[in-house]
Each structure stands twice: as structure tokens, then as C-alpha cells.
Design a protein around this motif. Structure first.
Motif, short mmCIF file in Angstrom:
data_model
loop_
_atom_site.label_atom_id
_atom_site.label_comp_id
_atom_site.label_asym_id
_atom_site.label_seq_id
_atom_site.Cartn_x
_atom_site.Cartn_y
_atom_site.Cartn_z
N GLY A 42 -44.84 -46.44 -119.43
CA GLY A 42 -43.43 -46.35 -119.08
C GLY A 42 -42.62 -47.53 -119.60
O GLY A 42 -43.00 -48.19 -120.57
N GLY A 43 -41.51 -47.78 -118.92
CA GLY A 43 -40.63 -48.86 -119.34
C GLY A 43 -39.56 -49.14 -118.32
O GLY A 43 -39.60 -48.61 -117.21
N SER A 44 -38.59 -49.96 -118.72
CA SER A 44 -37.49 -50.35 -117.84
C SER A 44 -36.20 -50.48 -118.62
O SER A 44 -36.21 -50.91 -119.77
CB SER A 44 -37.77 -51.71 -117.19
OG SER A 44 -38.86 -51.66 -116.33
N PHE A 45 -35.12 -50.11 -117.97
CA PHE A 45 -33.78 -50.46 -118.41
C PHE A 45 -33.30 -51.52 -117.43
O PHE A 45 -33.41 -51.34 -116.22
CB PHE A 45 -32.83 -49.26 -118.34
CG PHE A 45 -33.07 -48.21 -119.38
CD1 PHE A 45 -33.12 -48.51 -120.73
CD2 PHE A 45 -33.23 -46.89 -118.99
CE1 PHE A 45 -33.32 -47.51 -121.68
CE2 PHE A 45 -33.43 -45.88 -119.93
CZ PHE A 45 -33.48 -46.20 -121.27
N MET A 46 -32.77 -52.62 -117.94
CA MET A 46 -32.29 -53.71 -117.10
C MET A 46 -30.89 -54.10 -117.54
O MET A 46 -30.59 -54.06 -118.74
CB MET A 46 -33.22 -54.91 -117.21
CG MET A 46 -34.64 -54.60 -116.75
SD MET A 46 -35.85 -55.77 -117.37
CE MET A 46 -36.07 -55.16 -119.03
N CYS A 47 -30.07 -54.49 -116.59
CA CYS A 47 -28.71 -54.90 -116.93
C CYS A 47 -28.33 -56.12 -116.09
O CYS A 47 -28.54 -56.14 -114.88
CB CYS A 47 -27.73 -53.76 -116.67
SG CYS A 47 -26.08 -54.09 -117.32
N THR A 48 -27.79 -57.11 -116.78
CA THR A 48 -27.29 -58.32 -116.12
C THR A 48 -25.79 -58.38 -116.35
O THR A 48 -25.32 -58.19 -117.47
CB THR A 48 -27.96 -59.58 -116.71
OG1 THR A 48 -29.38 -59.46 -116.51
CG2 THR A 48 -27.45 -60.83 -116.03
N ILE A 49 -25.06 -58.66 -115.30
CA ILE A 49 -23.62 -58.86 -115.41
C ILE A 49 -23.41 -60.33 -115.73
O ILE A 49 -23.60 -61.20 -114.88
CB ILE A 49 -22.89 -58.45 -114.11
CG1 ILE A 49 -23.18 -56.99 -113.80
CG2 ILE A 49 -21.40 -58.73 -114.23
CD1 ILE A 49 -22.70 -56.53 -112.43
N GLU A 50 -23.07 -60.62 -116.97
CA GLU A 50 -22.88 -62.01 -117.42
C GLU A 50 -21.61 -62.61 -116.83
O GLU A 50 -21.58 -63.77 -116.46
CB GLU A 50 -22.84 -62.08 -118.94
CG GLU A 50 -24.18 -61.81 -119.58
CD GLU A 50 -25.23 -62.85 -119.24
OE1 GLU A 50 -24.92 -64.05 -119.23
OE2 GLU A 50 -26.37 -62.45 -118.95
N ASP A 51 -20.56 -61.85 -116.85
CA ASP A 51 -19.28 -62.24 -116.25
C ASP A 51 -18.52 -60.94 -115.98
O ASP A 51 -19.03 -59.86 -116.28
CB ASP A 51 -18.52 -63.24 -117.14
CG ASP A 51 -18.06 -62.68 -118.47
OD1 ASP A 51 -17.50 -61.57 -118.50
OD2 ASP A 51 -18.26 -63.36 -119.48
N PRO A 52 -17.32 -60.98 -115.42
CA PRO A 52 -16.63 -59.73 -115.08
C PRO A 52 -16.33 -58.80 -116.25
O PRO A 52 -15.98 -57.64 -116.04
CB PRO A 52 -15.33 -60.22 -114.43
CG PRO A 52 -15.66 -61.57 -113.90
CD PRO A 52 -16.63 -62.16 -114.89
N THR A 53 -16.49 -59.27 -117.49
CA THR A 53 -16.17 -58.43 -118.63
C THR A 53 -17.35 -58.13 -119.56
O THR A 53 -17.18 -57.42 -120.54
CB THR A 53 -15.05 -59.07 -119.48
OG1 THR A 53 -15.52 -60.33 -119.98
CG2 THR A 53 -13.78 -59.25 -118.68
N VAL A 54 -18.53 -58.68 -119.26
CA VAL A 54 -19.67 -58.52 -120.18
C VAL A 54 -20.94 -58.11 -119.42
O VAL A 54 -21.34 -58.76 -118.45
CB VAL A 54 -19.94 -59.82 -120.97
CG1 VAL A 54 -21.19 -59.67 -121.84
CG2 VAL A 54 -18.75 -60.19 -121.83
N LEU A 55 -21.58 -57.05 -119.92
CA LEU A 55 -22.89 -56.62 -119.44
C LEU A 55 -23.91 -56.87 -120.54
O LEU A 55 -23.62 -56.67 -121.72
CB LEU A 55 -22.90 -55.12 -119.12
CG LEU A 55 -21.89 -54.57 -118.14
CD1 LEU A 55 -22.04 -53.05 -118.04
CD2 LEU A 55 -22.06 -55.22 -116.78
N GLU A 56 -25.10 -57.28 -120.15
CA GLU A 56 -26.22 -57.42 -121.09
C GLU A 56 -27.24 -56.36 -120.71
O GLU A 56 -27.84 -56.43 -119.64
CB GLU A 56 -26.83 -58.82 -121.02
CG GLU A 56 -25.91 -59.93 -121.45
CD GLU A 56 -25.54 -59.89 -122.92
OE1 GLU A 56 -26.28 -59.29 -123.73
OE2 GLU A 56 -24.48 -60.45 -123.26
N LEU A 57 -27.41 -55.37 -121.56
CA LEU A 57 -28.33 -54.27 -121.32
C LEU A 57 -29.61 -54.50 -122.12
O LEU A 57 -29.55 -54.85 -123.29
CB LEU A 57 -27.68 -52.95 -121.77
CG LEU A 57 -28.53 -51.69 -121.69
CD1 LEU A 57 -28.92 -51.38 -120.25
CD2 LEU A 57 -27.78 -50.52 -122.31
#
Length: 110
Positions: free
Chosen positions: A74-89
Motif C-alpha cells: 500500500g501507501g500513503s497520501f500526506m499533506c502539511t499546511i505550510e501556511d494559510p496559502t500553501v499545502l505540501e502534498l
């Protein structure tokens, strides 16, 4: 750059809840832009610019683990909210190369 179908799918799975952050992210899914993307062989990274800044940014990190027809572990999708305007997927395979083609039906929640 527009988001790919795979990136949109990943965000839909990660932010499928009813919390304010998830609702705000999904409401603007079609208006987001990929600032940068990089294939890693075992997945990918995409920096995403939001059209409307998030008012609520908690939690700052969310993920979705899955089984996949072509990935033995399997695997994972991960997302970090860097700031109010940027997501790191980030997408990652837990074992093996990331599949070259994207098909929604290949993913199953684990």
C-alpha cells in the motif's frame, strides 16, 4: 499549473472530513494551482497554492493510508499546511515504485 486528477483525488481523500479545514480546502479544489511538483520514483511531492487563504489551519498535518492493486504494501497520501496559502502534498509507496497510471478504483482505504 492545474492539479492533476491524482492530486485532486489525494486531497479529497485526505480532507474528506467535516472539520473547518477540510471543508475550506475542498471548497476550492478546482481553483488551486500546483506551484511545483516532483516525482520521486516511490511517489511524488506537490506544492500547492490555495486560491483563498485558510482561516483555520488545524490540524497542520493530515494523511490517508491505502491499499493499492499494484502496491504490495500500500501507501500513503500526506499533506502539511505550510501556511494559510500553501499545502505540501506527498504520496509514497510503502514498498516499490509508484504506479505510472492513475485509476481511482485501484485505491482502497486501509
Amino acid at each position: 499549473m492545474s492539479l492533476t486528477l491524482e492530486e485532486k483525488f489525494a486531497l479529497r481523500m485526505i480532507f474528506r472530513g467535516s472539520d473547518p479545514t477540510s471543508v475550506a480546502v475542498l471548497a476550492q479544489l478546482d481553483a488551486m494551482d500546483a506551484k511545483q511538483r516532483k516525482a520521486t520514483g516511490v511517489g511524488f511531492f506537490t506544492s500547492i497554492r490555495l486560491a483563498i487563504p485558510l482561516r483555520v489551519i488545524e490540524p497542520r498535518h493530515k494523511d490517508w493510508n491505502f491499499r493499492h492493486r499494484l502496491l504490495s504494501h500500500g501507501g500513503s497520501f500526506m499533506c502539511t499546511i505550510e501556511d494559510p496559502t500553501v499545502l505540501e502534498l506527498e504520496a509514497v509507496s510503502h514498498n516499490g515504485d509508484w504506479p505510472h497510471s492513475f485509476h481511482v478504483e485501484d485505491f482502497i482505504e486501509s
